[in-house]
Design a protein around this motif. Structure first.
Motif, PDB file in Angstrom:
ATOM      1  N   ILE A   3       1.079  -4.499  -2.997  1.00 48.95           N
ATOM      2  CA  ILE A   3       2.062  -3.701  -2.275  1.00 48.95           C
ATOM      3  C   ILE A   3       1.437  -2.372  -1.875  1.00 48.95           C
ATOM      4  O   ILE A   3       0.960  -1.621  -2.717  1.00 48.95           O
ATOM      5  N   ASP A  31       3.069  -6.811 -10.110  1.00 50.96           N
ATOM      6  CA  ASP A  31       2.582  -6.451  -8.780  1.00 50.96           C
ATOM      7  C   ASP A  31       1.636  -5.268  -8.841  1.00 50.96           C
ATOM      8  O   ASP A  31       1.702  -4.448  -9.748  1.00 50.96           O
ATOM      9  N   TYR A  42      -1.250  -5.896   3.553  1.00 56.30           N
ATOM     10  CA  TYR A  42      -0.632  -6.047   2.242  1.00 56.30           C
ATOM     11  C   TYR A  42       0.352  -7.210   2.240  1.00 56.30           C
ATOM     12  O   TYR A  42       0.887  -7.579   3.281  1.00 56.30           O
ATOM     13  N   GLN A  44       3.146  -6.848   0.930  1.00 61.35           N
ATOM     14  CA  GLN A  44       4.350  -6.103   1.274  1.00 61.35           C
ATOM     15  C   GLN A  44       3.958  -4.651   1.531  1.00 61.35           C
ATOM     16  O   GLN A  44       3.211  -4.062   0.763  1.00 61.35           O
TER      17      GLN A  44
END
Length: 74
Positions: A3, A31, A42, A44
């Protein structure tokens, strides 16, 4: 999941953007979070803004999914 985090300019001092991301990190320990780097795609991209102007510059930033979080104060 990787992320990337992009913060806005920070003109709203009543909204602690960093604290919000730290809380999300604690809730998602599996994560990996890092400040978003241009050219990296990425899993996210998390865009964290302090108001509805959502001024964060996303130039060169990419993510398979882009999520925008913002807090508006009257």
């Amino acid at each position: 999941m990787q992320i990337g985090v992009k913060y806005c300019g920070g003109c709203n001092p009543r909204y602690d953007r960093v604290a919000l991301v730290e809380r999300i990190q604690r809730e998602q320990p599996e994560d990996t979070f890092e400040r978003a780097i241009p050219g990296v795609c990425y899993d996210q991209l998390l865009v964290v803004c302090g108001c509805s102007a959502q001024c964060a510059d996303l130039t060169g930033l990419t993510g398979r999914e882009i999520r925008s979080l913002w807090q508006d104060h009257p």
